[in-house]
Motif scaffolding. Structure first.
Motif, PDB file in Angstrom:
ATOM      1  N   GLY A  14      -1.955 -15.057  -2.251  1.00 17.40           N
ATOM      2  CA  GLY A  14      -0.759 -14.880  -1.438  1.00 17.40           C
ATOM      3  C   GLY A  14       0.469 -15.555  -1.994  1.00 17.40           C
ATOM      4  O   GLY A  14       1.602 -15.094  -1.775  1.00 17.40           O
ATOM      5  N   SER A  15       0.274 -16.640  -2.743  1.00 13.81           N
ATOM      6  CA  SER A  15       1.414 -17.362  -3.320  1.00 13.81           C
ATOM      7  C   SER A  15       2.002 -16.664  -4.532  1.00 13.81           C
ATOM      8  O   SER A  15       3.060 -17.057  -5.030  1.00 13.81           O
ATOM      9  CB  SER A  15       0.980 -18.779  -3.701  1.00 13.81           C
ATOM     10  OG  SER A  15       0.024 -18.751  -4.762  1.00 13.81           O
ATOM     11  N   THR A  51       2.065 -12.982  -4.838  1.00 17.10           N
ATOM     12  CA  THR A  51       2.281 -11.549  -4.655  1.00 17.10           C
ATOM     13  C   THR A  51       3.275 -11.259  -3.537  1.00 17.10           C
ATOM     14  O   THR A  51       3.446 -12.064  -2.612  1.00 17.10           O
ATOM     15  CB  THR A  51       0.943 -10.837  -4.345  1.00 17.10           C
ATOM     16  OG1 THR A  51       1.183  -9.432  -4.213  1.00 17.10           O
ATOM     17  CG2 THR A  51       0.315 -11.350  -3.049  1.00 17.10           C
ATOM     18  N   ASP A  52       3.869 -10.080  -3.646  1.00 14.83           N
ATOM     19  CA  ASP A  52       4.757  -9.604  -2.590  1.00 14.83           C
ATOM     20  C   ASP A  52       4.010  -8.727  -1.595  1.00 14.83           C
ATOM     21  O   ASP A  52       4.576  -8.241  -0.623  1.00 14.83           O
ATOM     22  CB  ASP A  52       5.909  -8.800  -3.204  1.00 14.83           C
ATOM     23  CG  ASP A  52       5.415  -7.577  -4.006  1.00 14.83           C
ATOM     24  OD1 ASP A  52       4.185  -7.473  -4.233  1.00 14.83           O
ATOM     25  OD2 ASP A  52       6.242  -6.750  -4.397  1.00 14.83           O
ATOM     26  N   ALA A  53       2.713  -8.525  -1.806  1.00 16.33           N
ATOM     27  CA  ALA A  53       1.928  -7.631  -0.953  1.00 16.33           C
ATOM     28  C   ALA A  53       1.584  -8.306   0.375  1.00 16.33           C
ATOM     29  O   ALA A  53       1.438  -9.530   0.449  1.00 16.33           O
ATOM     30  CB  ALA A  53       0.644  -7.230  -1.673  1.00 16.33           C
ATOM     31  N   ASP A  54       1.436  -7.495   1.398  1.00 16.80           N
ATOM     32  CA  ASP A  54       1.045  -7.981   2.719  1.00 16.80           C
ATOM     33  C   ASP A  54      -0.475  -8.115   2.765  1.00 16.80           C
ATOM     34  O   ASP A  54      -1.181  -7.197   3.184  1.00 16.80           O
ATOM     35  CB  ASP A  54       1.535  -7.009   3.795  1.00 16.80           C
ATOM     36  CG  ASP A  54       1.061  -7.400   5.198  1.00 16.80           C
ATOM     37  OD1 ASP A  54       0.679  -8.580   5.397  1.00 16.80           O
ATOM     38  OD2 ASP A  54       1.067  -6.518   6.081  1.00 16.80           O
ATOM     39  N   GLY A  56       1.417  -3.397  -5.737  1.00 20.66           N
ATOM     40  CA  GLY A  56       2.286  -4.547  -5.517  1.00 20.66           C
ATOM     41  C   GLY A  56       2.508  -5.253  -6.835  1.00 20.66           C
ATOM     42  O   GLY A  56       2.284  -4.679  -7.910  1.00 20.66           O
ATOM     43  N   THR A  57       2.938  -6.479  -6.763  1.00 24.25           N
ATOM     44  CA  THR A  57       3.057  -7.282  -7.970  1.00 24.25           C
ATOM     45  C   THR A  57       2.246  -8.557  -7.783  1.00 24.25           C
ATOM     46  O   THR A  57       2.125  -9.084  -6.679  1.00 24.25           O
ATOM     47  CB  THR A  57       4.516  -7.656  -8.281  1.00 24.25           C
ATOM     48  OG1 THR A  57       5.033  -8.445  -7.204  1.00 24.25           O
ATOM     49  CG2 THR A  57       5.383  -6.419  -8.460  1.00 24.25           C
ATOM     50  N   GLY A  89       4.455 -11.388 -10.890  1.00 20.08           N
ATOM     51  CA  GLY A  89       5.585 -10.649 -11.438  1.00 20.08           C
ATOM     52  C   GLY A  89       5.245  -9.391 -12.199  1.00 20.08           C
ATOM     53  O   GLY A  89       6.143  -8.741 -12.742  1.00 20.08           O
TER      54      GLY A  89
END
Length: 372
Positions: A161-162, A164-167, A179-180, A183
């Motif tokens: 979680g730290s 990625t931008d994914a939910d 997602g990423t 980066g």
């Protein structure tokens, strides 16, 4: 095959720098362990572990009739899978024998990713290609386009979680979304083979080392450790998950393996192996085949695949997988046994270990189930 001929993943240099013990697995040079396989196993059960699974086979199936092709080629109802979701299924021969067990990800309306076991990737690709005749769909070997990393364990969501931008909170089990991670573009799937919560990350091979290093750094405080294939095997064994070549083979149908639920006779159209599988389902209903059960040792001797399961000197089954269980603290095994001896607590069951009948307790699978 010599070590110079083995295929190497994009993370090969990383594994060697970490001092991994390497092994030949299905033609790939893969990390077996980095230190103590027991410590790696316990880390996944209690904290988090990081795996390189880039030896797995990835096959892209795309086009207007991709869903129809997969419905025909596989035993599952693949057209019913919604975009962003995944399904566990199998590909069978015409005689119903299991060619491989698979996970199919639906990436879009007409785009699918089929993930096969490393040892069967070529056979699955060949079968899908042959079965694509007459369908407006393309089957493509996409293995070289992917590296596959897995972060598994109760701390995995926090670690990933730290980065990625994914939910991740909204990502359900057996779902995947783009997602990423650190980066770089990734397909992030909430899947795994350990019995724990976790994620599998499909990235470009040139990005694999960057993602591995970022996950390692992000997981320091959480106790994340690199993990090899050895602990992956004991983790899946404790979780009662079948392994091709052990619990699954061309000699068995899904009904023989107790996995008849993956065969979807109600889907539209014919599919490869349908007639043979219908007969296998009838046989299983009339006379239950051998049942896959768990065995827990009363002593310390470890059963191995191929050992006979015995009752009163008679062979009633065969061990398919066995190992010491770090979680239970005793040797465990999965075995196919005659239905008459498959009930948990059945008395008098043993395993013939080099001529000695060692006592074992029959238990229901899985041996271990995480608290959700």
């Amino acid at each position: 095959m010599s070590s110079t001929e083995l295929r190497r993943t994009a993370l090969d240099a990383t594994h060697r720098a970490l001092g991994a013990t390497m092994t030949d697995f299905a033609g790939w040079d893969m990390p077996l362990r980095y230190g103590s396989e027991r410590d790696e196993h316990i880390a996944v059960r209690t904290r988090a572990g990081l795996f390189d699974l880039s030896h797995m086979g990835e096959i892209a199936v795309t086009g207007p009739q991709a869903a129809a092709l997969l419905d025909h080629a596989l035993v599952g109802n693949i057209s019913g899978v919604k975009p962003g979701r995944a399904r566990y299924t199998m590909i069978c021969r015409e005689d119903g024998g299991i060619l491989d067990d698979l996970i199919v990800y639906r990436l879009g309306e007409t785009d699918y990713l089929v993930v096969a076991n490393a040892s069967n990737a070529g056979a699955v690709l060949e079968a899908l290609t042959a079965r694509a005749a007459g369908f407006d769909a393309e089957v493509r070997d996409d293995g070289d386009a992917h590296a596959l990393l897995a972060v598994q364990g109760p701390e995995s969501a926090g670690v990933l979680g730290s980065l990625t931008d994914a939910d991740l909170k909204g990502l359900k089990y057996y779902a995947g979304l783009p997602g990423t991670v650190a980066g770089v573009p990734a397909l992030i799937a909430r899947t795994g083979y350990t019995g724990e919560d976790g994620f599998e990350l499909f990235v470009r091979p040139e990005h694999a080392a960057r993602v591995w290093e970022a996950l390692t750094e992000a997981g320091k405080d959480a106790g994340l450790v690199p993990c090899g294939l050895s602990c992956r095997d004991t983790l899946r064994l404790e979780a009662g998950m079948p392994l091709y070549g052990h619990e699954l083979s061309t000699a068995l149908t899904p009904f023989d393996a107790g996995l008849g639920r993956v065969v979807k006779f109600e889907k539209e159209g014919d599919f490869v192996g349908r007639a043979a599988l219908a007969e296998a389902a009838e046989r299983a209903a009339a006379e239950p085949p051998r049942v896959l059960v768990g065995l827990v040792a009363e002593g310390r001797r470890v059963p191995r695949a191929g050992y006979s399961v015995v009752v009163d000197g008679r062979t009633v089954g065969e061990v398919t997988s066995g190992a010491p269980s770090p979680t239970l603290g005793r040797p465990i095994a999965m075995a196919y046994v005659d239905a008459a001896h498959a009930a948990p607590g059945t008395p008098g069951v043993g395993v013939d270990i080099r001529g000695t009948h060692e006592p074992y307790e029959v238990v229901a699978l899985p041996f271990y189930q995480r608290q959700k």
